[in-house]
Design a protein around this motif. Sequence first.
Motif, PDB file in Angstrom:
ATOM      1  N   ALA A 170      20.879   0.794   5.167  1.00 39.59           N
ATOM      2  CA  ALA A 170      21.457   0.943   3.834  1.00 39.59           C
ATOM      3  C   ALA A 170      20.869  -0.105   2.900  1.00 39.59           C
ATOM      4  CB  ALA A 170      22.972   0.786   3.896  1.00 39.59           C
ATOM      5  N   VAL A 171      20.785   0.255   1.627  1.00 37.52           N
ATOM      6  CA  VAL A 171      20.321  -0.677   0.600  1.00 37.52           C
ATOM      7  C   VAL A 171      21.467  -1.632   0.285  1.00 37.52           C
ATOM      8  CG1 VAL A 171      19.536  -0.905  -1.787  1.00 37.52           C
ATOM      9  CG2 VAL A 171      18.721   1.003  -0.374  1.00 37.52           C
ATOM     10  N   LYS A 172      21.186  -2.914   0.379  1.00 39.56           N
ATOM     11  CA  LYS A 172      22.179  -3.934   0.037  1.00 39.56           C
ATOM     12  C   LYS A 172      21.997  -4.414  -1.404  1.00 39.56           C
ATOM     13  CE  LYS A 172      23.920  -8.424   1.376  1.00 39.56           C
ATOM     14  NZ  LYS A 172      23.813  -9.550   2.294  1.00 39.56           N
ATOM     15  N   GLU A 173      20.733  -4.486  -1.820  1.00 39.50           N
ATOM     16  CA  GLU A 173      20.446  -5.012  -3.155  1.00 39.50           C
ATOM     17  C   GLU A 173      19.079  -4.509  -3.587  1.00 39.50           C
ATOM     18  OE1 GLU A 173      18.831  -9.302  -4.280  1.00 39.50           O
ATOM     19  OE2 GLU A 173      20.954  -9.365  -3.754  1.00 39.50           O
ATOM     20  N   GLN A 174      18.910  -4.287  -4.881  1.00 37.30           N
ATOM     21  CA  GLN A 174      17.580  -3.992  -5.411  1.00 37.30           C
ATOM     22  C   GLN A 174      17.461  -4.562  -6.812  1.00 37.30           C
ATOM     23  OE1 GLN A 174      17.116   0.168  -4.780  1.00 37.30           O
ATOM     24  NE2 GLN A 174      18.625   0.776  -6.256  1.00 37.30           N
ATOM     25  N   ARG A 175      16.253  -4.988  -7.106  1.00 32.63           N
ATOM     26  CA  ARG A 175      15.952  -5.561  -8.411  1.00 32.63           C
ATOM     27  C   ARG A 175      14.635  -4.978  -8.883  1.00 32.63           C
ATOM     28  NH1 ARG A 175      18.540 -10.947  -9.034  1.00 32.63           N
ATOM     29  NH2 ARG A 175      19.841 -11.204  -7.203  1.00 32.63           N
ATOM     30  N   ILE A 176      14.544  -4.774 -10.184  1.00 26.73           N
ATOM     31  CA  ILE A 176      13.298  -4.252 -10.744  1.00 26.73           C
ATOM     32  C   ILE A 176      13.099  -4.831 -12.140  1.00 26.73           C
ATOM     33  CG2 ILE A 176      14.408  -2.156 -11.626  1.00 26.73           C
ATOM     34  CD1 ILE A 176      11.723  -0.689 -10.979  1.00 26.73           C
ATOM     35  N   SER A 177      11.855  -5.138 -12.452  1.00 24.27           N
ATOM     36  CA  SER A 177      11.458  -5.580 -13.789  1.00 24.27           C
ATOM     37  C   SER A 177      10.379  -4.635 -14.276  1.00 24.27           C
ATOM     38  CB  SER A 177      10.906  -7.006 -13.759  1.00 24.27           C
ATOM     39  OG  SER A 177      11.916  -7.918 -13.417  1.00 24.27           O
ATOM     40  N   TYR A 178      10.509  -4.223 -15.518  1.00 27.30           N
ATOM     41  CA  TYR A 178       9.565  -3.287 -16.106  1.00 27.30           C
ATOM     42  C   TYR A 178       8.603  -4.069 -16.984  1.00 27.30           C
ATOM     43  CZ  TYR A 178      13.207  -0.171 -14.508  1.00 27.30           C
ATOM     44  OH  TYR A 178      14.120   0.479 -13.723  1.00 27.30           O
ATOM     45  N   GLU A 179       7.312  -3.910 -16.742  1.00 29.45           N
ATOM     46  CA  GLU A 179       6.289  -4.686 -17.447  1.00 29.45           C
ATOM     47  C   GLU A 179       5.620  -3.906 -18.569  1.00 29.45           C
ATOM     48  OE1 GLU A 179       6.051  -7.852 -16.826  1.00 29.45           O
ATOM     49  OE2 GLU A 179       7.399  -7.742 -15.120  1.00 29.45           O
ATOM     50  N   ALA A 180       5.356  -2.619 -18.338  1.00 30.66           N
ATOM     51  CA  ALA A 180       4.678  -1.781 -19.329  1.00 30.66           C
ATOM     52  C   ALA A 180       5.096  -0.340 -19.078  1.00 30.66           C
ATOM     53  CB  ALA A 180       3.164  -1.931 -19.211  1.00 30.66           C
ATOM     54  N   PRO A 181       5.183   0.467 -20.129  1.00 34.35           N
ATOM     55  CA  PRO A 181       5.634   1.852 -19.935  1.00 34.35           C
ATOM     56  C   PRO A 181       4.559   2.746 -19.327  1.00 34.35           C
ATOM     57  CG  PRO A 181       5.075   1.484 -22.224  1.00 34.35           C
ATOM     58  CD  PRO A 181       4.945   0.150 -21.534  1.00 34.35           C
ATOM     59  N   VAL A 182       5.001   3.683 -18.501  1.00 37.32           N
ATOM     60  CA  VAL A 182       4.148   4.763 -18.023  1.00 37.32           C
ATOM     61  C   VAL A 182       4.423   5.927 -18.955  1.00 37.32           C
ATOM     62  CG1 VAL A 182       3.748   6.392 -16.127  1.00 37.32           C
ATOM     63  CG2 VAL A 182       4.134   3.966 -15.636  1.00 37.32           C
TER      64      VAL A 182
END
Length: 156
Positions: free
Chosen positions: A73-85
């Motif tokens: 199971a996923v306990k934690e997730q983080r994401i940062s967006y740098e530039a748009p697709v």
Amino acid sequence: MTAEAAEAPTAPAPSYGRLIPVTVHFDDLDALGLLHNARYLVMAERAWTSLWNERGFGGFEGDWEAAGDFCNAVKEQRISYEAPVTRPGAYAVHLWLERLGNTGLTFGFRFCSADGALTYAHGTRVLVRLDAGTLRPAPWSEPFRVVGRELLRSAD
């Protein structure tokens, strides 16, 4: 060079982990014509599954006991967006392991150009291996750990 390519941060070709090809389809874009923010995590999930299937670990087929290391199971997730697709087409997800513990792991990912040179988003996901009967943390199998150690990012 497109405006999109000019804006995306450049990264050297990966010397660790794996670059897994993914495809962005027209229907992955939102009303503004950008890759929908949630699709980055879906693509990372699909790339992760592809990588493990390639290494001989099957996915979930309806039997949690038989799923083995895929009973997690996923306990934690983080994401940062740098530039748009902003376009459908060929891209990649660069995957590696940051940490491989007894019952958990942290994998890193970059959503990037097909050659890995441009980074659009990056993040981490923490997974916990579960016992199918109790849904409590359980140790990863040794075959899983062997493959996992090959994906570990070095300390430097």
